[in-house]
Design a protein around this motif. Structure first.
Motif, mmCIF file in Angstrom:
data_model
loop_
_atom_site.group_PDB
_atom_site.id
_atom_site.type_symbol
_atom_site.label_atom_id
_atom_site.label_comp_id
_atom_site.label_asym_id
_atom_site.label_seq_id
_atom_site.Cartn_x
_atom_site.Cartn_y
_atom_site.Cartn_z
ATOM 1 N N GLY A 276 0.845 -1.260 -0.179
ATOM 2 C CA GLY A 276 -0.068 -0.136 -0.102
ATOM 3 C C GLY A 276 0.530 1.057 -0.123
ATOM 4 O O GLY A 276 2.401 1.164 -0.027
ATOM 5 N N ALA A 277 0.287 2.266 0.012
ATOM 6 C CA ALA A 277 0.863 3.821 -0.058
ATOM 7 C C ALA A 277 0.292 4.491 0.741
ATOM 8 O O ALA A 277 -1.211 4.990 0.675
ATOM 9 C CB ALA A 277 1.028 4.379 -1.857
ATOM 10 N N ALA A 278 1.320 5.533 1.610
ATOM 11 C CA ALA A 278 0.780 6.332 2.825
ATOM 12 C C ALA A 278 1.121 7.951 2.326
ATOM 13 O O ALA A 278 2.582 8.116 2.083
ATOM 14 C CB ALA A 278 1.119 5.828 4.132
ATOM 15 N N LEU A 279 0.604 8.822 2.721
ATOM 16 C CA LEU A 279 1.751 10.116 2.316
ATOM 17 C C LEU A 279 1.069 10.531 3.671
ATOM 18 O O LEU A 279 0.126 10.767 4.540
ATOM 19 C CB LEU A 279 0.134 10.923 1.817
ATOM 20 C CG LEU A 279 0.718 10.581 0.075
ATOM 21 C CD1 LEU A 279 -1.129 11.183 -0.872
ATOM 22 C CD2 LEU A 279 1.423 11.224 -0.985
ATOM 23 N N PHE A 280 2.558 11.746 4.274
ATOM 24 C CA PHE A 280 2.534 12.537 4.855
ATOM 25 C C PHE A 280 2.718 13.926 5.067
ATOM 26 O O PHE A 280 3.710 14.200 3.970
ATOM 27 C CB PHE A 280 4.162 11.731 6.077
ATOM 28 C CG PHE A 280 3.408 10.223 6.559
ATOM 29 C CD1 PHE A 280 3.343 10.335 7.967
ATOM 30 C CD2 PHE A 280 3.449 9.004 5.970
ATOM 31 C CE1 PHE A 280 2.908 8.930 8.228
ATOM 32 C CE2 PHE A 280 3.339 7.793 6.653
ATOM 33 C CZ PHE A 280 3.218 7.579 7.634
ATOM 34 N N ARG A 281 2.671 14.345 5.724
ATOM 35 C CA ARG A 281 2.466 16.092 6.208
ATOM 36 C C ARG A 281 3.940 15.841 7.115
ATOM 37 O O ARG A 281 3.961 14.982 7.788
ATOM 38 C CB ARG A 281 1.721 16.751 7.285
ATOM 39 C CG ARG A 281 0.463 17.470 5.913
ATOM 40 C CD ARG A 281 -1.362 17.692 6.498
ATOM 41 N NE ARG A 281 -2.254 17.472 6.304
ATOM 42 C CZ ARG A 281 -2.384 18.058 5.036
ATOM 43 N NH1 ARG A 281 -1.655 18.962 4.445
ATOM 44 N NH2 ARG A 281 -3.737 18.244 5.124
ATOM 45 N N VAL A 282 4.378 16.985 7.173
ATOM 46 C CA VAL A 282 5.978 17.100 7.134
ATOM 47 C C VAL A 282 6.035 17.712 9.426
ATOM 48 O O VAL A 282 6.653 17.197 9.700
ATOM 49 C CB VAL A 282 6.428 18.586 7.051
ATOM 50 C CG1 VAL A 282 7.145 17.876 5.446
ATOM 51 C CG2 VAL A 282 5.963 19.183 6.460
ATOM 52 N N SER A 283 4.357 17.702 8.997
ATOM 53 C CA SER A 283 4.376 18.336 10.693
ATOM 54 C C SER A 283 2.518 18.109 11.090
ATOM 55 O O SER A 283 1.995 17.725 9.879
ATOM 56 C CB SER A 283 4.683 19.953 10.802
ATOM 57 O OG SER A 283 3.940 20.919 10.325
#
Length: 585
Positions: A276-283
């Motif tokens: 799967g793939a996940a997106l992250f915010r830097v904070s």
């Protein structure tokens, strides 16, 4: 709302030129490869003159003489000139499709014959579900036997009546509903058609508690979910967490790629290898950039690799998808693909103009974008890329001057545009080669379509089955909804079935050839799911969920599989992080 924007296909990027808006090594598209067969174009007097293949010069394709969209391909971006005049193949003013007379039902092509493509108000009222009591059934049975020409004797009548009551009790226990517009011999659906997750009654299997206590003031909004073979996965600002499908016990938690990063999205699906793939915010700041992509091994909950989509420090939105052998992310200024196995860079697309803004998503073998570039004419364009190499397949101008554009699906290619007034909102769909296939008004005589969130959203409100769009339609006054289906090759409605149950009903998925609608619990009805056959809209009422379920089924994402119905509320503060139900018996 995010906007979709397009550009040209490229080779392996060397360095991104932010002044020019493209990668220097990108090849410019050859319009001879497009669906309309453009081979070249010359610039004369400041406007493009397009040369068409012979067959298009002699005879335009039938049915496309006046389309809202026509190709306006170009090799070099040019600023818009006020003196520009449309060439022979520029878009013509759109003429709305003529609605068929109410009394004539037009047959709709499909795998099964459709007797009523559009169910109007009167037939809908007749089709409402009628519960039949055991007493009424017995009375009808006795009356039919006694009134027969060869009526049996009194003793035989009593024996038959007793057998009828016993058989009826079995039927009622199984939850068989009789509708007024069906004959006695018609079946609501065979066991092969109706999965085990859709049955008469359900018991609550478990309710999951948070894997970790959320921080004070943390955003509890669902940003994505997966249903795996043995687990259900939820992503929100607390992280990406797995819960055992059998009992809801906490499983793995994905470690953030950098300290302090929080999830901002998941791929709609998991790949064939379980990636799967996940997106992250830097904070944790919800306005921070959503720019880091992590490939997730869903068997272990560990990141296989992580990549930056952009190095911007400003607000940045993105979507991510896992295809057969690659991960594709679409950000505000580029679309990028990596090899699923090791994260190797495959291609990057930055638009075919200067200072482009992009949005959209990928599925199957296609990436569909909404593109707006500073020098593109028209400003808003729908663009399709080949997911294998990032090269341009086709593009179409959105000449209705939309206020916002949202990509609802990549396969089929469907976008939603909004205008200055609700009556201006439109759904546009194209075929595999970019041929204009359909234009559907969002607001029509029957009400407004619930198409605000598409396939790439954490909680979709519109679903697709091949070339069929499935959603609900609510009256202009917010009145009782109907389940509806539209043919994306023609833009015409296939069927419309009024929802018989009371209260709120929302579409939650497509399962085994049927649209699933979830309904709220009320004093006179339990929370429930109802199936509407994709072919003809025939409704099959689902069983009840336990008292106290309330509006849980309509509050977020409903996923079915593994013999369970898993529900992930949009906000965990209301109903917890996840719950699961299992069919009784």
């Amino acid at each position: 709302m995010a906007q979709d924007h397009s550009g040209t296909a490229g080779q392996e990027p060397v360095g991104y030129d932010y002044q020019q808006g493209w990668y220097p090594t990108q090849e410019q598209p050859s319009y001879g490869e497009q669906g309309y067969g453009y081979q070249d174009q010359q610039w004369q007097s400041g406007m493009p003159q397009q040369r068409e293949p012979e067959q298009y010069q002699q005879q335009p394709a039938a049915g496309y003489e006046q389309q809202l969209y026509a190709p306006t391909g170009y090799q070099e971006p040019q600023p818009y000139e006020p003196s520009y005049q449309p060439s022979a193949y520029q878009p013509q003013s759109y003429e709305p499709p003529v609605e068929p007379a109410p009394a004539v039902a037009e047959p709709t092509p499909g795998p099964a014959p459709v007797t009523d493509p559009v169910v109007e108000a009167a037939p809908v009222a007749a089709a409402r579900v009628r519960k039949v009591s055991a007493a009424d059934r017995l009375k009808d049975l006795a009356a039919s036997v006694i009134s027969g020409e060869h009526a049996p004797g009194k003793r035989a009548l009593l024996i038959r009546a007793g057998a009828g009551v016993a058989a009826l009790a079995v039927l009622l226990t199984a939850g068989v509903m009789v509708t007024a517009d069906r004959s006695e011999g018609e079946a609501a659906g065979s066991p092969a058609e109706i999965p085990k997750t859709f049955t008469v009654a359900h018991a609550k299997a478990w309710a999951a508690e948070p894997a970790t206590a959320p921080a004070a003031g943390a955003d509890d909004t669902l940003v994505g979910s997966w249903l795996l073979g043995d687990a259900v996965v939820r992503a929100d600002s607390t992280g990406v967490h797995a819960y055992a499908l059998a009992d809801g016990k906490p499983g793995w938690t994905l470690a953030p790629p950098v300290e302090g990063a929080v999830p901002c999205g998941l791929s709609p699906t998991v790949g064939p290898t379980g990636l799967g793939a996940a997106l992250f915010r830097v904070s944790a700041d919800p306005k921070s950039a959503c720019t880091v992509v992590s490939a997730v091994d869903t068997k272990t909950g560990k990141a296989a690799w992580s990549k930056p989509l952009s190095d911007t420090k400003d607000a940045y939105g993105a979507r991510v998808a896992v295809l057969e052998d690659k991960v594709v992310a679409v950000g505000d200024d580029r679309a990028t693909a990596w090899a699923a196995a090791d994260g190797k860079d495959l291609w990057t697309y930055g638009g075919q103009g200067k200072f482009c803004t992009l949005s959209g998503g990928a599925s199957g073998k296609t990436v569909v974008l909404h593109s707006t570039c500073a020098d593109s004419v028209p400003a808003d364009q729908a663009v399709a890329l080949n997911a294998a190499d990032g090269k341009l397949q086709w593009w179409r101008g959105l000449n209705n001057q939309p206020k916002t554009v949202s990509v609802l699906s990549a396969e089929p290619a469907v976008v939603l545009t909004t205008g200055a007034q609700p009556a201006d909102d439109r759904i546009f769909a194209w075929g595999a080669t970019g041929d204009p296939a359909a234009e559907i008004p969002v607001t029509a005589e029957g009400g407004r379509l619930g198409v605000t969130r598409g396939s790439f959203d954490a909680t979709p409100t519109v679903f697709f089955d091949g070339q069929t769009l499935l959603t609900t339609q609510t009256g202009a006054d917010g009145s009782h909804p109907a389940a509806v289906a539209y043919d994306l090759t023609t833009g015409k409605p296939r069927w419309r079935t009024q929802v018989a149950e009371k209260g709120k009903s929302v579409p939650v998925g497509v399962e085994n050839g049927a649209l699933l609608l979830a309904g709220d619990e009320r004093l006179d009805q339990p929370a429930h799911l109802t199936r509407y056959a994709v072919t003809d809209g025939r409704a099959t009422a689902g069983g009840g969920y336990p008292q106290g379920t309330g509006s849980l089924l309509t509050s977020g994402r409903v996923l079915t599989g593994g013999g369970k119905v898993a529900v992930l509320p949009e906000h965990s503060a209301n109903f917890g992080v996840a719950a699961a139900f299992q069919a009784k018996g």
